[in-house]
Design a protein around this motif. Structure first.
Motif, PDB file in Angstrom:
ATOM      1  N   UNK A  18      43.835  36.845  30.732  1.00  0.00           N
ATOM      2  CA  UNK A  18      42.487  37.302  30.838  1.00  0.00           C
ATOM      3  C   UNK A  18      41.974  37.555  32.097  1.00  0.00           C
ATOM      4  N   UNK A  19      41.222  38.623  32.695  1.00  0.00           N
ATOM      5  CA  UNK A  19      40.988  38.840  33.891  1.00  0.00           C
ATOM      6  C   UNK A  19      39.291  39.137  34.060  1.00  0.00           C
ATOM      7  N   UNK A  20      39.102  38.769  35.239  1.00  0.00           N
ATOM      8  CA  UNK A  20      37.769  39.105  35.918  1.00  0.00           C
ATOM      9  C   UNK A  20      37.551  40.453  36.387  1.00  0.00           C
ATOM     10  N   UNK A  21      36.463  41.303  35.623  1.00  0.00           N
ATOM     11  CA  UNK A  21      36.269  42.564  36.262  1.00  0.00           C
ATOM     12  C   UNK A  21      35.075  42.652  37.369  1.00  0.00           C
ATOM     13  N   UNK A  22      35.507  42.968  38.552  1.00  0.00           N
ATOM     14  CA  UNK A  22      34.408  43.338  39.734  1.00  0.00           C
ATOM     15  C   UNK A  22      33.866  44.645  39.906  1.00  0.00           C
ATOM     16  N   UNK A  23      32.711  44.796  39.606  1.00  0.00           N
ATOM     17  CA  UNK A  23      32.284  46.410  39.985  1.00  0.00           C
ATOM     18  C   UNK A  23      31.446  46.523  41.439  1.00  0.00           C
ATOM     19  N   UNK A  24      31.982  46.775  42.411  1.00  0.00           N
ATOM     20  CA  UNK A  24      31.292  47.012  43.603  1.00  0.00           C
ATOM     21  C   UNK A  24      31.908  47.597  44.333  1.00  0.00           C
ATOM     22  N   UNK A  25      31.239  48.447  45.390  1.00  0.00           N
ATOM     23  CA  UNK A  25      31.916  49.249  46.362  1.00  0.00           C
ATOM     24  C   UNK A  25      31.831  48.490  47.757  1.00  0.00           C
ATOM     25  N   UNK A  26      31.387  47.426  47.755  1.00  0.00           N
ATOM     26  CA  UNK A  26      31.273  46.723  48.914  1.00  0.00           C
ATOM     27  C   UNK A  26      32.574  45.984  49.507  1.00  0.00           C
ATOM     28  N   UNK A  27      32.775  46.180  50.529  1.00  0.00           N
ATOM     29  CA  UNK A  27      34.117  45.521  51.075  1.00  0.00           C
ATOM     30  C   UNK A  27      33.979  44.098  51.278  1.00  0.00           C
ATOM     31  N   UNK A  28      32.993  43.742  52.054  1.00  0.00           N
ATOM     32  CA  UNK A  28      32.984  42.282  52.470  1.00  0.00           C
ATOM     33  C   UNK A  28      32.608  41.463  50.945  1.00  0.00           C
ATOM     34  N   UNK A  29      31.862  42.072  50.016  1.00  0.00           N
ATOM     35  CA  UNK A  29      31.501  41.107  48.972  1.00  0.00           C
ATOM     36  C   UNK A  29      32.860  41.288  47.979  1.00  0.00           C
ATOM     37  N   UNK A  30      33.759  42.367  47.814  1.00  0.00           N
ATOM     38  CA  UNK A  30      35.004  42.267  47.231  1.00  0.00           C
ATOM     39  C   UNK A  30      36.124  41.099  47.860  1.00  0.00           C
ATOM     40  N   UNK A  31      35.877  41.047  49.186  1.00  0.00           N
ATOM     41  CA  UNK A  31      36.908  39.856  49.958  1.00  0.00           C
ATOM     42  C   UNK A  31      36.404  38.739  49.500  1.00  0.00           C
ATOM     43  N   UNK A  32      34.940  38.583  49.446  1.00  0.00           N
ATOM     44  CA  UNK A  32      34.459  37.185  48.995  1.00  0.00           C
ATOM     45  C   UNK A  32      35.043  36.726  47.542  1.00  0.00           C
ATOM     46  N   UNK A  33      34.860  37.661  46.876  1.00  0.00           N
ATOM     47  CA  UNK A  33      35.057  37.488  45.319  1.00  0.00           C
ATOM     48  C   UNK A  33      36.662  37.284  45.111  1.00  0.00           C
ATOM     49  N   UNK A  34      37.595  38.120  45.727  1.00  0.00           N
ATOM     50  CA  UNK A  34      38.955  37.892  45.615  1.00  0.00           C
ATOM     51  C   UNK A  34      39.263  36.560  46.215  1.00  0.00           C
ATOM     52  N   UNK A  35      38.869  36.096  47.094  1.00  0.00           N
ATOM     53  CA  UNK A  35      39.299  34.789  47.425  1.00  0.00           C
ATOM     54  C   UNK A  35      38.691  33.631  46.671  1.00  0.00           C
ATOM     55  N   UNK A  36      37.547  33.920  45.811  1.00  0.00           N
ATOM     56  CA  UNK A  36      37.237  32.877  44.919  1.00  0.00           C
ATOM     57  C   UNK A  36      38.111  32.802  43.671  1.00  0.00           C
ATOM     58  N   UNK A  37      38.226  34.029  43.131  1.00  0.00           N
ATOM     59  CA  UNK A  37      39.123  34.168  41.986  1.00  0.00           C
ATOM     60  C   UNK A  37      40.436  33.698  42.231  1.00  0.00           C
ATOM     61  N   UNK A  38      41.053  33.995  43.364  1.00  0.00           N
ATOM     62  CA  UNK A  38      42.296  33.611  43.707  1.00  0.00           C
ATOM     63  C   UNK A  38      42.548  32.213  43.728  1.00  0.00           C
ATOM     64  N   UNK A  39      41.258  31.285  44.239  1.00  0.00           N
ATOM     65  CA  UNK A  39      41.517  29.980  44.359  1.00  0.00           C
ATOM     66  C   UNK A  39      41.306  29.382  42.986  1.00  0.00           C
ATOM     67  N   UNK A  40      40.442  29.858  41.941  1.00  0.00           N
ATOM     68  CA  UNK A  40      40.459  29.613  40.795  1.00  0.00           C
ATOM     69  C   UNK A  40      41.470  29.648  39.740  1.00  0.00           C
TER      70      UNK A  40
END
Length: 389
Positions: free
Chosen positions: A46-68
């Protein structure tokens, strides 16, 4: 239709007070089907879906999802998101996204960055997001939320009660509802969400009852065992309660991550959790956005109606109803107040003789045993077979 007007399922009733029956949106048990092999277990895809065109926000969420330990799919806009929306374990929508596709369920979390400011909550309310995560401060909370979203459990109802103005009677209403549900035999937890309110325990005359208070939970993170929490909490009136201490020391030290963990444990361990939210912005954002339904209590006064209408801008887009508190010589009636506020009128809170003294002396439970108070509280439990809200 007003964004807070109820359009969903019926009341908390004697029938749905049975364990695990009254559930939060999207938290009902999964059933096996060709597309759904069964409950999630660690290692599931099961995956998390992120909808954004912002690179900074995408990087923040990628880090959090990877840590989880999760998997993330990122798309730039809602058109690209449509094929994956309903199958995602959780949907995160960036603050740069302002229009959403037609869908069967709301986005779980609106995510933004610290510089986005207060506009995040207004945007979340307008698009129907269930939560707001301001990164990087909410990183720990978001990681825990994503872990829970991959392992959904059925749970009880979290009912928030707040006053449309100061002194409206929200604490009294919350106590009476909890008392009535406990009298029905339900597992009930009453939660004090107002750190500056002087302590719910004083209203219960239970300040000397041993058990945990909010400061004892400061710094707690991760999943909280519902049974252990319930065993550690004080009780009064047949229900457990979690209060800020009724002392002169300033209350604080509990962040949104701890609040979310406690509310999650309450949902999993109780048929009903009643949250006395308070009216401060921090309390509304920490507690109101964790509630499934909200009751706004307002006196039958014009200024109170104006204040309540303003308060709606701070509330999440969940099912919300109005309770008008009766008072002698009130210039406005309930329907007129409801029309002014913009919420459906659900009940009239009775004026009980001696209630101000009972409030001051911690005798609200005693007042709650009076017939008028019981009838008022039972409306929320659907004991009389009332209409859905």
């Amino acid at each position: 239709m007003n964004r807070h007007q109820h359009t969903g399922p019926g009341n908390l009733s004697a029938r749905n007070l049975s364990p695990r029956n009254s559930s939060r949106r999207d938290s009902s048990p999964r059933t096996s089907s060709p597309r759904d092999p069964g409950p999630w277990i660690p290692g599931d895809s099961a995956e998390t879906l992120l909808v954004t065109g912002g690179e900074t926000l995408r990087n923040e969420v990628e880090r959090i999802v990877a840590a989880a330990g999760g998997q993330l799919r990122t798309v730039r806009d809602v058109t690209d998101a449509a094929p994956f929306w309903d199958d995602a374990a959780a949907v995160l929508v960036g603050s740069d996204i302002r229009e959403l596709p037609l869908r069967r369920r709301a986005p779980a979390v609106l995510v933004g960055l610290q510089g986005d400011g207060d506009g995040l909550w207004h945007l979340a309310a307008s698009i129907g997001a269930e939560r707001v995560a301001v990164l990087p401060d909410a990183a720990a909370w978001l990681a825990e939320y994503l872990n829970r979203s991959r392992a959904p459990e059925p749970g009880g109802l979290v009912l928030g009660v707040t006053g449309g103005c100061g002194g409206a009677g929200a604490t009294t209403a919350a106590i009476w509802i909890a008392q009535a549900a406990a009298g029905l035999g339900a597992r009930v937890l009453l939660i004090d969400g107002d750190a500056g309110g002087g302590g719910l325990e004083l209203a219960l005359a239970a300040e000397d009852v041993p058990g945990l208070r909010w400061p004892d939970l400061a710094g707690v993170s991760g999943s909280i065992d519902p049974a252990q929490l319930d065993d550690a909490l004080p009780t009064a009136g047949g229900f457990s309660f979690l209060s800020w201490p009724g002392t002169r020391e300033p209350a604080g030290g509990v962040d949104a991550t701890t609040v979310a963990g406690v509310l999650d444990a309450a949902r999993r361990g109780c048929e009903l959790a009643v949250v006395d939210i308070g009216r401060g912005r921090e309390a509304l954002r920490s507690f109101a956005w964790e509630c499934d339904r909200i009751v706004v209590v307002v006196p039958a006064r014009l200024r109170a109606a104006v204040a309540a209408a303003r308060l709606l801008q701070e509330l999440p887009p969940v099912e919300t109803v109005l309770v008008v508190r009766a008072s002698p010589g009130a210039a406005l009636d309930g329907p007129l107040i409801a029309e002014s506020v913009g919420l459906p009128l659900y009940a009239i809170m009775p004026e009980i003789k001696g209630l101000p003294a009972a409030t001051e002396l911690g005798r609200l439970l005693e007042a709650g045993r009076q017939r008028a108070a019981r009838r008022f509280a039972e409306v929320f439990l659907d004991l009389d077979g009332g209409d859905d809200w």
